[in-house]
Scaffold this motif. Sequence first.
Motif, mmCIF file in Angstrom:
data_model
loop_
_atom_site.group_PDB
_atom_site.id
_atom_site.type_symbol
_atom_site.label_atom_id
_atom_site.label_comp_id
_atom_site.label_asym_id
_atom_site.label_seq_id
_atom_site.Cartn_x
_atom_site.Cartn_y
_atom_site.Cartn_z
ATOM 1 N N MET A 18 0.842 -1.168 0.000
ATOM 2 C CA MET A 18 0.000 0.000 0.000
ATOM 3 C C MET A 18 0.892 1.238 0.000
ATOM 4 O O MET A 18 1.940 1.258 0.623
ATOM 5 N N LEU A 19 0.451 2.256 -0.685
ATOM 6 C CA LEU A 19 1.207 3.498 -0.796
ATOM 7 C C LEU A 19 0.437 4.615 -0.106
ATOM 8 O O LEU A 19 -0.793 4.689 -0.202
ATOM 9 N N ASN A 20 1.168 5.469 0.607
ATOM 10 C CA ASN A 20 0.583 6.590 1.335
ATOM 11 C C ASN A 20 1.310 7.876 0.962
ATOM 12 O O ASN A 20 2.338 7.838 0.286
ATOM 13 N N LEU A 21 0.797 8.985 1.473
ATOM 14 C CA LEU A 21 1.464 10.277 1.369
ATOM 15 C C LEU A 21 1.793 10.750 2.772
ATOM 16 O O LEU A 21 1.136 10.366 3.745
ATOM 17 N N ILE A 22 2.794 11.625 2.873
ATOM 18 C CA ILE A 22 3.114 12.276 4.139
ATOM 19 C C ILE A 22 3.299 13.759 3.848
ATOM 20 O O ILE A 22 3.855 14.124 2.808
ATOM 21 N N LYS A 23 2.776 14.607 4.748
ATOM 22 C CA LYS A 23 2.810 16.049 4.522
ATOM 23 C C LYS A 23 2.872 16.761 5.868
ATOM 24 O O LYS A 23 2.257 16.336 6.835
ATOM 25 N N LEU A 24 3.613 17.865 5.908
ATOM 26 C CA LEU A 24 3.666 18.698 7.104
ATOM 27 C C LEU A 24 2.355 19.447 7.267
ATOM 28 O O LEU A 24 1.730 19.843 6.285
ATOM 29 N N PHE A 57 10.297 19.132 5.430
ATOM 30 C CA PHE A 57 10.460 18.979 3.991
ATOM 31 C C PHE A 57 9.359 19.795 3.330
ATOM 32 O O PHE A 57 8.387 20.182 3.969
ATOM 33 N N GLN A 58 9.504 20.057 2.056
ATOM 34 C CA GLN A 58 8.498 20.831 1.333
ATOM 35 C C GLN A 58 7.548 19.904 0.596
ATOM 36 O O GLN A 58 7.941 18.830 0.137
ATOM 37 N N GLY A 59 6.303 20.342 0.481
ATOM 38 C CA GLY A 59 5.319 19.581 -0.294
ATOM 39 C C GLY A 59 4.931 18.304 0.414
ATOM 40 O O GLY A 59 4.796 18.258 1.625
ATOM 41 N N TRP A 60 4.763 17.249 -0.344
ATOM 42 C CA TRP A 60 4.415 15.945 0.193
ATOM 43 C C TRP A 60 5.413 14.929 -0.332
ATOM 44 O O TRP A 60 6.136 15.192 -1.284
ATOM 45 N N ARG A 61 5.425 13.777 0.288
ATOM 46 C CA ARG A 61 6.283 12.671 -0.136
ATOM 47 C C ARG A 61 5.462 11.387 -0.123
ATOM 48 O O ARG A 61 4.506 11.260 0.636
ATOM 49 N N TYR A 62 5.868 10.426 -0.933
ATOM 50 C CA TYR A 62 5.270 9.098 -0.852
ATOM 51 C C TYR A 62 5.807 8.413 0.402
ATOM 52 O O TYR A 62 6.951 8.639 0.811
ATOM 53 N N LEU A 63 4.978 7.563 0.991
ATOM 54 C CA LEU A 63 5.361 6.818 2.182
ATOM 55 C C LEU A 63 4.858 5.391 2.009
ATOM 56 O O LEU A 63 3.647 5.160 1.959
ATOM 57 N N ASN A 64 5.789 4.444 1.910
ATOM 58 C CA ASN A 64 5.415 3.032 1.786
ATOM 59 C C ASN A 64 4.823 2.537 3.099
ATOM 60 O O ASN A 64 5.219 2.984 4.176
ATOM 61 N N ALA A 65 3.919 1.598 3.017
ATOM 62 C CA ALA A 65 3.277 1.054 4.212
ATOM 63 C C ALA A 65 4.308 0.490 5.190
ATOM 64 O O ALA A 65 4.146 0.625 6.405
ATOM 65 N N ALA A 66 5.369 -0.112 4.682
ATOM 66 C CA ALA A 66 6.397 -0.693 5.553
ATOM 67 C C ALA A 66 7.129 0.374 6.364
ATOM 68 O O ALA A 66 7.664 0.084 7.438
ATOM 69 N N ASP A 67 7.163 1.609 5.871
ATOM 70 C CA ASP A 67 7.860 2.698 6.552
ATOM 71 C C ASP A 67 6.939 3.549 7.412
ATOM 72 O O ASP A 67 7.400 4.452 8.106
#
Length: 143
Positions: A1-7, A106-116
Amino acid sequence: MLNLIKLVVGVASLEDLVARQKLAHNTRQIDGHAERLPVVHTRAFPRQAETLLAGGSLYRVIGGLILCRQELRDIRTETREDGTNGTLLLLSPRIIPVEPRPMRPFQGWRYLNAADAPPDLTHAPTTAPLPTPLLKALTQLGL
């Protein structure tokens, strides 16, 4: 599964995030949904949008810690008032606390793998939540 992470900018706690998401300009009514959904504005449209919408979440960094996630309901393009293109991330109104984890800015958003991704907190705290700066200091000490 793939997620996003954002400040989350300008928010000091989960309680502040809940209050902010109740403001009318931070929600959208979209077809097919009876309730108004919280929305996050961003510039870039994720290239892996279909994968994200297959069960992914937006993890939120508050005060230097990943503190919660919200399930992604939809990702849409928008035209801003100044004529530029942007992206709306439509979220579930349910905020799910996660095990706090330090995260550098960090700026913007990043992908975040489910394992992380940090695991959900499976139990409600028995005491009032600690202030975010104290929680961050304790997490960095490994406590």
